[in-house]
Design a protein around this motif. Sequence first.
Motif, PDB file in Angstrom:
ATOM      1  N   LEU A   4       0.834  -1.207   0.000  1.00 39.82           N
ATOM      2  CA  LEU A   4       0.000   0.000   0.000  1.00 39.82           C
ATOM      3  C   LEU A   4       0.862   1.248   0.000  1.00 39.82           C
ATOM      4  O   LEU A   4       0.603   2.206  -0.730  1.00 39.82           O
ATOM      5  CB  LEU A   4      -0.944  -0.008   1.204  1.00 39.82           C
ATOM      6  N   ARG A   5       1.912   1.237   0.787  1.00 44.26           N
ATOM      7  CA  ARG A   5       2.807   2.396   0.852  1.00 44.26           C
ATOM      8  C   ARG A   5       3.494   2.633  -0.491  1.00 44.26           C
ATOM      9  O   ARG A   5       3.583   3.767  -0.970  1.00 44.26           O
ATOM     10  CB  ARG A   5       3.840   2.182   1.960  1.00 44.26           C
ATOM     11  N   LEU A   6       3.968   1.563  -1.119  1.00 48.72           N
ATOM     12  CA  LEU A   6       4.618   1.694  -2.426  1.00 48.72           C
ATOM     13  C   LEU A   6       3.639   2.177  -3.496  1.00 48.72           C
ATOM     14  O   LEU A   6       3.962   3.059  -4.299  1.00 48.72           O
ATOM     15  CB  LEU A   6       5.235   0.362  -2.847  1.00 48.72           C
ATOM     16  N   ALA A   7       2.447   1.605  -3.506  1.00 47.66           N
ATOM     17  CA  ALA A   7       1.453   1.997  -4.502  1.00 47.66           C
ATOM     18  C   ALA A   7       0.992   3.431  -4.288  1.00 47.66           C
ATOM     19  O   ALA A   7       0.779   4.174  -5.256  1.00 47.66           O
ATOM     20  CB  ALA A   7       0.271   1.047  -4.451  1.00 47.66           C
ATOM     21  N   ALA A   8       0.833   3.843  -3.049  1.00 50.50           N
ATOM     22  CA  ALA A   8       0.422   5.222  -2.763  1.00 50.50           C
ATOM     23  C   ALA A   8       1.489   6.214  -3.221  1.00 50.50           C
ATOM     24  O   ALA A   8       1.168   7.262  -3.799  1.00 50.50           O
ATOM     25  CB  ALA A   8       0.154   5.392  -1.271  1.00 50.50           C
ATOM     26  N   THR A   9       2.738   5.881  -3.009  1.00 45.59           N
ATOM     27  CA  THR A   9       3.825   6.742  -3.456  1.00 45.59           C
ATOM     28  C   THR A   9       3.876   6.803  -4.975  1.00 45.59           C
ATOM     29  O   THR A   9       4.024   7.881  -5.562  1.00 45.59           O
ATOM     30  CB  THR A   9       5.170   6.233  -2.900  1.00 45.59           C
ATOM     31  N   ALA A  10       3.739   5.652  -5.626  1.00 42.03           N
ATOM     32  CA  ALA A  10       3.751   5.615  -7.092  1.00 42.03           C
ATOM     33  C   ALA A  10       2.563   6.374  -7.669  1.00 42.03           C
ATOM     34  O   ALA A  10       2.691   7.074  -8.681  1.00 42.03           O
ATOM     35  CB  ALA A  10       3.738   4.172  -7.583  1.00 42.03           C
ATOM     36  N   GLY A  39      -2.663   4.573 -13.367  1.00 36.32           N
ATOM     37  CA  GLY A  39      -3.896   3.809 -13.258  1.00 36.32           C
ATOM     38  C   GLY A  39      -3.719   2.516 -12.485  1.00 36.32           C
ATOM     39  O   GLY A  39      -4.551   2.146 -11.649  1.00 36.32           O
ATOM     40  N   THR A  40      -2.623   1.836 -12.739  1.00 34.89           N
ATOM     41  CA  THR A  40      -2.343   0.584 -12.029  1.00 34.89           C
ATOM     42  C   THR A  40      -2.101   0.840 -10.545  1.00 34.89           C
ATOM     43  O   THR A  40      -2.606   0.113  -9.690  1.00 34.89           O
ATOM     44  CB  THR A  40      -1.132  -0.130 -12.656  1.00 34.89           C
ATOM     45  N   ALA A  41      -1.318   1.875 -10.251  1.00 33.24           N
ATOM     46  CA  ALA A  41      -1.052   2.210  -8.847  1.00 33.24           C
ATOM     47  C   ALA A  41      -2.350   2.573  -8.122  1.00 33.24           C
ATOM     48  O   ALA A  41      -2.555   2.192  -6.967  1.00 33.24           O
ATOM     49  CB  ALA A  41      -0.055   3.362  -8.758  1.00 33.24           C
ATOM     50  N   TYR A  42      -3.240   3.281  -8.800  1.00 35.65           N
ATOM     51  CA  TYR A  42      -4.532   3.663  -8.226  1.00 35.65           C
ATOM     52  C   TYR A  42      -5.357   2.412  -7.886  1.00 35.65           C
ATOM     53  O   TYR A  42      -5.923   2.303  -6.794  1.00 35.65           O
ATOM     54  CB  TYR A  42      -5.268   4.562  -9.210  1.00 35.65           C
ATOM     55  N   LEU A  43      -5.397   1.456  -8.802  1.00 29.18           N
ATOM     56  CA  LEU A  43      -6.149   0.226  -8.553  1.00 29.18           C
ATOM     57  C   LEU A  43      -5.518  -0.615  -7.439  1.00 29.18           C
ATOM     58  O   LEU A  43      -6.229  -1.231  -6.635  1.00 29.18           O
ATOM     59  CB  LEU A  43      -6.255  -0.592  -9.833  1.00 29.18           C
ATOM     60  N   VAL A  44      -4.194  -0.646  -7.372  1.00 33.41           N
ATOM     61  CA  VAL A  44      -3.518  -1.393  -6.308  1.00 33.41           C
ATOM     62  C   VAL A  44      -3.803  -0.753  -4.951  1.00 33.41           C
ATOM     63  O   VAL A  44      -4.023  -1.447  -3.957  1.00 33.41           O
ATOM     64  CB  VAL A  44      -1.998  -1.491  -6.578  1.00 33.41           C
ATOM     65  N   VAL A  45      -3.815   0.582  -4.903  1.00 33.05           N
ATOM     66  CA  VAL A  45      -4.136   1.277  -3.649  1.00 33.05           C
ATOM     67  C   VAL A  45      -5.535   0.897  -3.184  1.00 33.05           C
ATOM     68  O   VAL A  45      -5.758   0.583  -2.016  1.00 33.05           O
ATOM     69  CB  VAL A  45      -4.017   2.809  -3.827  1.00 33.05           C
ATOM     70  N   ILE A  46      -6.492   0.919  -4.099  1.00 33.35           N
ATOM     71  CA  ILE A  46      -7.868   0.574  -3.734  1.00 33.35           C
ATOM     72  C   ILE A  46      -7.944  -0.873  -3.242  1.00 33.35           C
ATOM     73  O   ILE A  46      -8.533  -1.154  -2.192  1.00 33.35           O
ATOM     74  CB  ILE A  46      -8.817   0.814  -4.916  1.00 33.35           C
ATOM     75  N   ALA A  47      -7.343  -1.792  -3.984  1.00 36.56           N
ATOM     76  CA  ALA A  47      -7.396  -3.210  -3.601  1.00 36.56           C
ATOM     77  C   ALA A  47      -6.699  -3.449  -2.264  1.00 36.56           C
ATOM     78  O   ALA A  47      -7.222  -4.179  -1.406  1.00 36.56           O
ATOM     79  CB  ALA A  47      -6.759  -4.064  -4.689  1.00 36.56           C
ATOM     80  N   ALA A  48      -5.539  -2.855  -2.068  1.00 40.07           N
ATOM     81  CA  ALA A  48      -4.794  -3.064  -0.823  1.00 40.07           C
ATOM     82  C   ALA A  48      -5.532  -2.474   0.373  1.00 40.07           C
ATOM     83  O   ALA A  48      -5.521  -3.051   1.466  1.00 40.07           O
ATOM     84  CB  ALA A  48      -3.403  -2.455  -0.934  1.00 40.07           C
ATOM     85  N   THR A  49      -6.184  -1.343   0.170  1.00 37.62           N
ATOM     86  CA  THR A  49      -6.916  -0.724   1.267  1.00 37.62           C
ATOM     87  C   THR A  49      -8.160  -1.535   1.622  1.00 37.62           C
ATOM     88  O   THR A  49      -8.500  -1.680   2.793  1.00 37.62           O
ATOM     89  CB  THR A  49      -7.308   0.717   0.900  1.00 37.62           C
ATOM     90  N   TRP A  50      -8.825  -2.078   0.621  1.00 39.57           N
ATOM     91  CA  TRP A  50     -10.030  -2.865   0.892  1.00 39.57           C
ATOM     92  C   TRP A  50      -9.703  -4.211   1.517  1.00 39.57           C
ATOM     93  O   TRP A  50     -10.598  -4.872   2.048  1.00 39.57           O
ATOM     94  CB  TRP A  50     -10.863  -3.029  -0.374  1.00 39.57           C
TER      95      TRP A  50
END
Length: 86
Positions: A4-10, A39-50
């Motif tokens: 989540l931290r990596l995806a949020a930064t990206a 777009g990929t980082a945005y989707l990973v953030v959503i998935a990781a947070t959920w």
Amino acid sequence: MRPLRLAATAEAASLTLLLGNLLTVHAPALSALLGPLHGTAYLVVIAATWMIPPTAAPGARWRALVPGVGGLLALRRIGGRASAGQ
């Protein structure tokens, strides 16, 4: 938490670079590279947070849906709840 931290930064960095590119040279190759990354980082953030239990950080899931900075907002919410619980 690390993904989540990596995806949020990206997510935040790629949006910053996309907007900088748009306001300056508007290189199509850079947009073609950064757009899918963002777009990929945005989707990973959503998935990781959920995947985080809702009781761990109430409201973090909805903060993750904010484009561009949602991951950072969710991390802040999760981090604040983790430090308050200790």
